[in-house]
Each structure stands twice: as C-alpha cells, then as structure tokens.
Scaffold this active site. Structure first.
Site, PDB file in Angstrom:
ATOM      1  N   LYS A 145       0.847  -1.204   0.000  1.00 46.24           N
ATOM      2  CA  LYS A 145       0.000   0.000   0.000  1.00 46.24           C
ATOM      3  C   LYS A 145       0.878   1.247   0.000  1.00 46.24           C
ATOM      4  O   LYS A 145       1.051   1.904   1.038  1.00 46.24           O
ATOM      5  CB  LYS A 145      -0.958  -0.027   1.199  1.00 46.24           C
ATOM      6  CG  LYS A 145      -2.144   0.922   1.039  1.00 46.24           C
ATOM      7  CD  LYS A 145      -3.230   0.576   2.031  1.00 46.24           C
ATOM      8  CE  LYS A 145      -4.345   1.598   2.061  1.00 46.24           C
ATOM      9  NZ  LYS A 145      -5.075   1.744   0.803  1.00 46.24           N
ATOM     10  N   GLU A 178      -9.093  -4.525  -9.793  1.00 47.78           N
ATOM     11  CA  GLU A 178      -9.822  -3.918  -8.681  1.00 47.78           C
ATOM     12  C   GLU A 178     -10.229  -2.507  -9.088  1.00 47.78           C
ATOM     13  O   GLU A 178      -9.926  -2.065 -10.193  1.00 47.78           O
ATOM     14  CB  GLU A 178      -8.967  -3.895  -7.409  1.00 47.78           C
ATOM     15  CG  GLU A 178      -7.644  -3.172  -7.585  1.00 47.78           C
ATOM     16  CD  GLU A 178      -6.715  -3.295  -6.388  1.00 47.78           C
ATOM     17  OE1 GLU A 178      -7.193  -3.509  -5.259  1.00 47.78           O
ATOM     18  OE2 GLU A 178      -5.494  -3.150  -6.588  1.00 47.78           O
TER      19      GLU A 178
HETATM   20  N1  PDD Z   1      -7.998   2.358  -0.386  1.00 45.19           N
HETATM   21  N2  PDD Z   1      -7.566  -1.670  -3.441  1.00 45.19           N
HETATM   22  C1  PDD Z   1      -6.979  -0.470  -3.484  1.00 45.19           C
HETATM   23  C2  PDD Z   1      -6.172  -0.111  -4.687  1.00 45.19           C
HETATM   24  C3  PDD Z   1      -7.130   0.433  -2.415  1.00 45.19           C
HETATM   25  O1  PDD Z   1      -6.524   1.635  -2.457  1.00 45.19           O
HETATM   26  C4  PDD Z   1      -7.921   0.077  -1.307  1.00 45.19           C
HETATM   27  C5  PDD Z   1      -8.122   0.986  -0.130  1.00 45.19           C
HETATM   28  C6  PDD Z   1      -8.531  -1.203  -1.317  1.00 45.19           C
HETATM   29  C7  PDD Z   1      -9.388  -1.691  -0.177  1.00 45.19           C
HETATM   30  O2  PDD Z   1      -8.613  -1.934   0.959  1.00 45.19           O
HETATM   31  P1  PDD Z   1      -9.244  -1.779   2.426  1.00 45.19           P
HETATM   32  O3  PDD Z   1     -10.465  -2.600   2.446  1.00 45.19           O
HETATM   33  O4  PDD Z   1      -8.185  -2.297   3.312  1.00 45.19           O
HETATM   34  O5  PDD Z   1      -9.529  -0.326   2.623  1.00 45.19           O
HETATM   35  C8  PDD Z   1      -8.318  -2.054  -2.385  1.00 45.19           C
HETATM   36  C9  PDD Z   1      -8.109   3.312   0.705  1.00 45.19           C
HETATM   37  C10 PDD Z   1      -9.457   3.337   1.325  1.00 45.19           C
HETATM   38  C11 PDD Z   1      -7.610   4.659   0.233  1.00 45.19           C
HETATM   39  O6  PDD Z   1      -6.635   4.676  -0.481  1.00 45.19           O
HETATM   40  O7  PDD Z   1      -8.177   5.707   0.609  1.00 45.19           O
END
Ligand code: PDD
Length: 291
Positions: A145, A178
């Site tokens: 991330k 995604e």
């Molecule tokens: N984004 N895929 C991507 C590319 C993401 O950036 C995110 C989360 C998710 C979902 O992950 P989670 O359920 O752990 O939030 C999947 C966050 C919310 C953001 O960048 O603001």
C-alpha cells in the site's frame, strides 16, 4: 475548531505542519499508508490495518516507526483532540528525509510519521455507483500500500469525467484487477466472486472481513478472475474499502446491473459488515498477505 494532526512527535494544525522537501515520500513516493474508519468511536478493523502496515513496510525494508501500541494511542489521540466520533484516519510512514539518491539512505534515518483524521459520515449506505473499465497502469507490486497513487487518481478522474462513479482497472489479459481505491466483486447465482490475492491487487482489510463473514454465514465466496463481459451479466456487483465500506454497483460500462438498483445480497452483506465494523460483534479479524 482548528484541526489537529500528528507529525513526527507533534500535534499541530495541518496548516503549520511541514515536512522536508527532501523527504523521500515527496521526492520518490517512498512511503506507505493506511486508511482506517473510526465509526462511532470504534476503530474498524484496526488489527488488520496495522498488520498490513507492518507488512507493507517490511516489503520496502522499513520498520514500524513506533510500536503498534503507540500507533493505536496516536490515532485515538488525534481523533480525541478533534472531538471526532466518525472519521477516516489517514496514517502515512515515509523513509524520511535524506540526500536525493536512488539507493536507500542509512537505516537509522528518521522516518516521517503523519496521522490525520478527516470527518466522515458513516450514517447510511452509499448510493449505488456506475463503473467504467480501463487499463491498469500501475506498477507490479500492488499488494504493497504505497503512496504511488497517480495511476489510480487518473483512472478515477477519467471515469468521473465520463460520467461514471469509479474505474475498474483491467490486467493485460482483460481481467478485472480492482477499483481505483477498493476491491471489486460480482455476484452470480448467490456466489460472491472476486479476484484471488496476488501482486496484482491490494488485499483489502474489508475484503478479508467480508470473506470471513461470508464463510460464517454460508454465503459462497469464490476467488477467481472475471472479465467485464461476465460482470455485465452478473446479478449484482459491489466495491469494498475501509471508508466506502460496501458500495453497490448498478452499472458497468453502460450495462445496468440489478436493473440499476441496489442488489439484495449486497444489502445483506452491508448489514453484516456494518455490525462487524461498528464493533457490535466484539471481534477484530487479523490480516495476512496470503502470497
Ligand atoms: N484504499 N484496493 C486499493 C487499490 C485500495 O486503495 C484500497 C483501499 C482497497 C481496499 O482496501 P481496504 O479494504 O483495506 O480499505 C483495495 C483506501 C481506502 C484509500 O486509499 O483511501
């Protein structure tokens, strides 16, 4: 009331907080982040988010900037100082400031730790949105991330400019990876279908919880790739993330899903997930990279 964030040991107004222009987060996108929902004072999926933060850092040869207990405390303190009950907490760690060099600086270079909490309304389910499929232009380690978010930002903006609510990004074979900042799902004949975990996608903490909730309540959860054509014929579709939770999708590339309305299983899942995220089940699911 002026907002307070946390930066490198100080609680300070964002307007007065500053990071060195030599910070590697600024120069190279050399940093990672998490976004955690604080719902009625409850930190949803906090354990999983901290698990993933630690793993993202490890993949980039970084340590946790402070202990987990300190991170938990700092997040609560930012929310408390802002008198927030509902917030999206943003936490970023970068490798810190150093002379510009492609090689990593000394391991004892102080990292930058930044935490801010944005007011967020979790009072109701988000209205259904439409999505547009588009090429995934990101790097090849999407399981980490990182703050390298320009391709997602462009995909989202292009989708909005064309009148859609979000983008679904496709791999070179045309399978759905995604959404711009969420995981993507379709539902067919009662089975929830989503892409298996790999370097192609970020393994969402919300996705992990949804998988567990499905298994607990005998809803079939299948991990396999799917193409837009299959999605056009799905019964339902949705996205999931820490802040948007579960967002129904009512149209993909102009094809209506569930007659353009909120799907029934999506609705049921939302209620289940909400009870969990609100802390009513009294459990916290842990997260493993699974790669
Ligand atoms: N984004 N895929 C991507 C590319 C993401 O950036 C995110 C989360 C998710 C979902 O992950 P989670 O359920 O752990 O939030 C999947 C966050 C919310 C953001 O960048 O603001």
């Amino acid at each position: 009331m002026s907002r307070i964030c946390y930066l490198n040991g100080q609680y300070i107004s964002p307007a007065h907080a500053s990071v060195s222009p030599e910070d590697r987060g600024f120069l190279m996108g050399d940093g990672v982040y998490e976004v955690i929902a604080c719902i009625h004072g409850h930190m949803a999926d906090e354990t999983g988010h901290l698990d993933r933060l630690e793993r993202s850092l490890k993949e980039l040869q970084m340590d946790m900037p402070v202990t987990r207990e300190s991170l938990r405390f700092l997040m609560r303190e930012v929310v408390r100082r802002n008198r927030q009950k509902n917030a999206a907490i943003y936490l970023q760690v970068s490798r810190g400031a150093a002379k510009r060099d492609f090689a990593f600086p000394d391991a004892d270079t102080p990292q930058t730790l930044f935490i801010i909490a944005y007011d967020y309304d979790f009072s109701g389910q988000i209205s259904p949105i439409s999505v547009k499929t588009t090429e995934d232009q990101r790097w090849k380690r999407r399981d980490i991330k990182t703050v390298l978010l320009l391709p997602q930002s462009m995909a989202k903006q292009n989708a909005l400019d064309e009148g859609y609510g979000d983008a679904w990004m496709l791999d070179p074979e045309g399978y759905v990876n995604e959404a711009s900042a969420s995981n993507a799902y379709i539902i067919k004949d009662g089975t929830i279908i989503t892409r298996p975990v790999s370097h192609n996608i970020l393994k969402g903490i919300t996705r992990t919880a949804i998988e567990k909730l499905c298994r607990d309540s005998d809803i079939k959860f299948e991990e396999r790739k799917f193409k837009p054509q299959e999605a056009y014929e799905a019964d339902e579709a949705f996205n999931s993330s820490a802040t948007s939770l579960i967002v129904p999708i009512n149209n993909i590339d102009g094809h209506d899903i569930f007659n353009g309305k909120r799907g029934k299983i999506t609705e049921l899942l939302y209620k289940e997930y909400r009870a969990y995220a609100d802390g009513l089940r009294g459990e916290q699911i842990s997260w493993e990279a699974g790669l």
